[in-house]
Design a protein around this motif. Structure first.
Motif, mmCIF file in Angstrom:
data_model
loop_
_atom_site.group_PDB
_atom_site.id
_atom_site.type_symbol
_atom_site.label_atom_id
_atom_site.label_comp_id
_atom_site.label_asym_id
_atom_site.label_seq_id
_atom_site.Cartn_x
_atom_site.Cartn_y
_atom_site.Cartn_z
ATOM 1 N N GLY A 46 -29.885 -55.939 -72.980
ATOM 2 C CA GLY A 46 -29.612 -57.318 -73.380
ATOM 3 C C GLY A 46 -28.295 -57.521 -74.101
ATOM 4 O O GLY A 46 -27.970 -58.643 -74.481
ATOM 5 N N SER A 47 -27.520 -56.454 -74.300
ATOM 6 C CA SER A 47 -26.241 -56.618 -75.003
ATOM 7 C C SER A 47 -25.217 -57.291 -74.091
ATOM 8 O O SER A 47 -25.376 -57.347 -72.876
ATOM 9 N N LEU A 48 -24.157 -57.782 -74.690
ATOM 10 C CA LEU A 48 -23.108 -58.506 -73.982
ATOM 11 C C LEU A 48 -22.422 -57.593 -72.961
ATOM 12 O O LEU A 48 -21.884 -56.548 -73.328
ATOM 13 N N PRO A 49 -22.430 -57.964 -71.679
ATOM 14 C CA PRO A 49 -21.800 -57.123 -70.661
ATOM 15 C C PRO A 49 -20.285 -57.323 -70.591
ATOM 16 O O PRO A 49 -19.749 -58.284 -71.141
ATOM 17 N N LEU A 50 -19.622 -56.400 -69.910
ATOM 18 C CA LEU A 50 -18.181 -56.477 -69.640
ATOM 19 C C LEU A 50 -17.376 -56.716 -70.925
ATOM 20 O O LEU A 50 -16.449 -57.516 -70.971
ATOM 21 N N CYS A 51 -17.736 -55.990 -71.960
ATOM 22 C CA CYS A 51 -17.175 -56.215 -73.292
ATOM 23 C C CYS A 51 -16.304 -55.047 -73.747
ATOM 24 O O CYS A 51 -16.650 -53.881 -73.576
#
Length: 126
Positions: free
Chosen positions: A82-87
């Motif tokens: 659930g963490s922010l992707p493409l970061c």
């Protein structure tokens, strides 16, 4: 005093050019907002989410005049569900007389959701 500056941004695609450009933009805003000179910098850590594999974002640092000798290391972010992707996240350590409260942490693009308590609205669209 040694201080740390946090920064983060996102990209739309796992492409080398986009990763390097986004990282360079984030670094430049962090540098400008905090009046940093390369001689003050101790180290720069750059982490990426597991979906970014096209290049090392540290290449961006080499595009900034005067920053060729600053130590930089890339690493992978913990893949929390659930963490922010493409970061892309940056932790820049530098020597300064500034107080902790004077440090400007920079969050761009979708990364503004990571720490809304640490940035002002001025950082949202830089």
């Amino acid at each position: 005093m040694l201080r740390g500056i946090r920064g983060a941004t996102t990209v739309s695609n796992n492409e080398e050019k986009e990763i390097v450009l986004a990282t360079e933009k984030l670094l430049k805003v962090m540098i400008d907002e905090n009046d940093i000179h390369p001689e003050q910098v101790t180290s720069v850590f750059i982490s990426v989410t597991e979906d970014l594999t096209a290049t090392f974002p540290a290449k961006a640092l080499r595009n900034i005049k005067g920053w060729a000798y600053v130590p930089v290391m890339c690493m992978r972010e913990i893949p929390v569900p659930g963490s922010l992707p493409l970061c892309i996240r940056i932790m820049l350590h530098f020597n300064t007389d500034k107080k902790q409260s004077e440090i400007q942490h920079i969050y761009l693009n979708k990364a503004v959701t990571l720490r809304p308590d640490l940035h002002s609205n001025q950082n949202v669209n830089k």
